[in-house]
Design a protein around this motif. Structure first.
Motif, PDB file in Angstrom:
ATOM      1  N   LEU A 275     -11.784   1.839 -11.335  1.00  0.00           N
ATOM      2  CA  LEU A 275     -10.073   1.628 -10.432  1.00  0.00           C
ATOM      3  C   LEU A 275      -9.358   1.669 -11.816  1.00  0.00           C
ATOM      4  O   LEU A 275      -8.183   1.764 -10.991  1.00  0.00           O
ATOM      5  CB  LEU A 275     -10.920   0.747  -9.534  1.00  0.00           C
TER       6      LEU A 275
ATOM      7  N   THR B  22      -4.901   0.770  -7.764  1.00  0.00           N
ATOM      8  CA  THR B  22      -5.357  -0.616  -6.609  1.00  0.00           C
ATOM      9  C   THR B  22      -5.198  -0.851  -6.996  1.00  0.00           C
ATOM     10  O   THR B  22      -4.780  -2.688  -6.734  1.00  0.00           O
ATOM     11  CB  THR B  22      -7.254   0.158  -6.009  1.00  0.00           C
TER      12      THR B  22
ATOM     13  N   GLY C 275      -3.916  -5.491  -5.272  1.00  0.00           N
ATOM     14  CA  GLY C 275      -4.435  -6.240  -5.356  1.00  0.00           C
ATOM     15  C   GLY C 275      -3.418  -7.897  -5.969  1.00  0.00           C
ATOM     16  O   GLY C 275      -3.501  -7.930  -5.138  1.00  0.00           O
TER      17      GLY C 275
ATOM     18  N   ALA D 130       0.845  -1.269   0.273  1.00  0.00           N
ATOM     19  CA  ALA D 130      -0.093  -0.273   0.058  1.00  0.00           C
ATOM     20  C   ALA D 130       0.854   1.313  -0.161  1.00  0.00           C
ATOM     21  O   ALA D 130       0.528   2.205  -0.368  1.00  0.00           O
ATOM     22  CB  ALA D 130      -1.111   0.036   1.202  1.00  0.00           C
TER      23      ALA D 130
ATOM     24  N   ALA E  91      -8.438  -1.006   2.672  1.00  0.00           N
ATOM     25  CA  ALA E  91      -8.548  -1.848   1.799  1.00  0.00           C
ATOM     26  C   ALA E  91      -8.391  -3.135   1.830  1.00  0.00           C
ATOM     27  O   ALA E  91      -7.689  -4.202   1.743  1.00  0.00           O
ATOM     28  CB  ALA E  91      -9.659  -1.882   0.529  1.00  0.00           C
ATOM     29  N   LEU E  92      -6.739  -2.934   1.233  1.00  0.00           N
ATOM     30  CA  LEU E  92      -5.897  -3.475   1.044  1.00  0.00           C
ATOM     31  C   LEU E  92      -5.185  -3.888   2.201  1.00  0.00           C
ATOM     32  O   LEU E  92      -5.009  -5.140   2.439  1.00  0.00           O
ATOM     33  CB  LEU E  92      -4.626  -3.300  -0.034  1.00  0.00           C
TER      34      LEU E  92
ATOM     35  N   ALA F 279      -8.258   2.745  -0.469  1.00  0.00           N
ATOM     36  CA  ALA F 279      -7.113   1.810  -1.235  1.00  0.00           C
ATOM     37  C   ALA F 279      -6.921   1.216   0.279  1.00  0.00           C
ATOM     38  O   ALA F 279      -6.833  -0.127  -0.185  1.00  0.00           O
ATOM     39  CB  ALA F 279      -7.080   2.178  -2.315  1.00  0.00           C
TER      40      ALA F 279
ATOM     41  N   LEU G 129      -0.865   4.509  -2.395  1.00  0.00           N
ATOM     42  CA  LEU G 129      -2.646   4.700  -2.735  1.00  0.00           C
ATOM     43  C   LEU G 129      -2.952   5.565  -1.729  1.00  0.00           C
ATOM     44  O   LEU G 129      -2.871   6.276  -0.948  1.00  0.00           O
ATOM     45  CB  LEU G 129      -3.151   3.231  -2.354  1.00  0.00           C
ATOM     46  N   SER G 130      -4.617   5.598  -1.936  1.00  0.00           N
ATOM     47  CA  SER G 130      -5.259   6.709  -1.258  1.00  0.00           C
ATOM     48  C   SER G 130      -6.340   5.912  -0.430  1.00  0.00           C
ATOM     49  O   SER G 130      -5.742   4.630   0.112  1.00  0.00           O
ATOM     50  CB  SER G 130      -6.767   6.930  -2.327  1.00  0.00           C
TER      51      SER G 130
ATOM     52  N   VAL H 106      -9.885  -4.617  -5.167  1.00  0.00           N
ATOM     53  CA  VAL H 106      -8.526  -5.612  -4.724  1.00  0.00           C
ATOM     54  C   VAL H 106      -8.715  -7.350  -5.015  1.00  0.00           C
ATOM     55  O   VAL H 106      -7.504  -7.950  -5.226  1.00  0.00           O
ATOM     56  CB  VAL H 106      -7.906  -5.602  -3.582  1.00  0.00           C
TER      57      VAL H 106
ATOM     58  N   ALA I 127     -13.293  -0.220  -3.555  1.00  0.00           N
ATOM     59  CA  ALA I 127     -11.509  -0.910  -3.756  1.00  0.00           C
ATOM     60  C   ALA I 127     -11.498  -1.622  -3.351  1.00  0.00           C
ATOM     61  O   ALA I 127     -10.292  -2.180  -4.219  1.00  0.00           O
ATOM     62  CB  ALA I 127     -10.251   0.623  -2.829  1.00  0.00           C
TER      63      ALA I 127
ATOM     64  N   SER J  97      -6.279   3.173 -12.329  1.00  0.00           N
ATOM     65  CA  SER J  97      -5.833   3.864 -10.738  1.00  0.00           C
ATOM     66  C   SER J  97      -4.654   2.425 -10.434  1.00  0.00           C
ATOM     67  O   SER J  97      -4.542   1.511 -10.764  1.00  0.00           O
ATOM     68  CB  SER J  97      -6.213   3.744  -9.802  1.00  0.00           C
TER      69      SER J  97
END
Length: 289
Positions: free
Chosen positions: A198, A203, A207, A61, A73-74, A70, A66-67, A265, A261, A201
């Motif tokens: 996404l 993200t 993933g 991440a 989420a990761l 995201a 990542l934002s 992922v 996100a 991006s």
């Protein structure tokens, strides 16, 4: 809850239960004892999935910048081991289904307790998100009902009524296969807008990278031959969506950005994990290397 969401949830429950029931029907007590005869295998799997991969999720991440959504989420995905799809992947030709499914159940059970504190620690250290507060008892009950119980029922049936287990196994396996495809399709169709958003991006790439690295870690931190190591890699590469979805609902109020996100992922991870495991399993199944 709309009809499509209810249908998807129902199919997901059927998939998880039948996958674990099929695994139980195909297992034997002697084979299970063999898996745990050397404590190194389950211990290494726990280290890989509960310690190494969550830290890798944090690292990936950060690496991809990542934002916040995201990133969360990761990390949540990396902190949630024991996805039922891992047991499914271990059933591919050439895989060690008993070791894979047994380890997956172990990780799901332990992970239901460790997921919340692990994710909370990582997000707090990374200074991202607001922390995770989950009902651990509810997660443990969910794992017990959907995974441990079907596996135990299948195992008991195999032990006490082997002919019945043998006749039921093909039906259970076909049900698991059909619902597996339905779950994948439902995830894609139900979240296609979020996933499409996404595209372009980092993200989805993050993933995918996490899944590939997790597979490598799972293989490296395992004992036994290539077939068993491949199954351990598949179990590590597939994360458990149930606790993550609960966390997003409880701790992040079903934030659409975090949900989208996570869908990205999870799907990108499967895109990486499924063909990798299939290639390795086919290689060992054909007697290669």
């Amino acid at each position: 809850m709309d009809t499509l969401q209810l249908l998807f949830n129902t199919v997901t429950v059927v998939f998880i239960a039948t996958t674990m029931f099929t695994a139980g029907l195909g297992a034997t007590l002697s084979a299970l004892r063999a898996v745990f005869a050397t404590p190194a295998l389950p211990l290494l799997a726990l280290v890989a999935n509960l310690v190494v991969i969550p830290l890798l999720g944090w690292g990936v991440a950060v690496l991809f910048g990542l934002s916040t959504a995201a990133f969360v989420a990761l990390v949540l995905a990396a902190s949630s081991p024991g996805g039922p799809l891992g047991a499914k992947l271990s059933m591919l030709k050439g895989g060690d289904a008993v070791a894979g499914t047994t380890t997956q159940v172990l990780l799901a059970a332990v992970g239901s307790v460790t997921f919340a504190p692990t994710a909370n620690v990582v997000l707090s250290l990374a200074e991202v998100g607001g922390g995770v507060s989950l009902d651990v008892a509810a997660l443990v009950r969910t794992v017990a009902i959907l995974q441990l119980v079907p596996f135990a029922v299948g195992l008991v049936l195999r032990h006490h009524a082997p002919l019945t287990a043998q006749s039921w196994h093909p039906v259970a396996a076909r049900t698991s296969n059909v619902t597996f495809v339905a779950v994948l399709a439902g995830m894609l169709l139900g979240n296609w807008q979020a996933v499409v958003a996404l595209l372009g991006s980092r993200t989805l790439l993050a993933g995918l990278v996490l899944s590939v690295v997790a597979f490598a870690v799972g293989m490296a931190l395992a004992t036994g031959g290539p077939a068993r190591r491949t199954s351990m890699g598949g179990v590590a590469a597939v994360r458990n969506a149930g606790p993550v979805l609960a966390a997003i609902g409880i701790a992040f109020d079903n934030d659409p950005a975090v949900l989208g996100a996570f869908a990205g992922v999870l799907l990108s991870g499967l895109v990486a994990a499924v063909p990798i495991v299939a290639v390795f399993s086919r290689r060992w199944g054909d007697g290669g290397g």
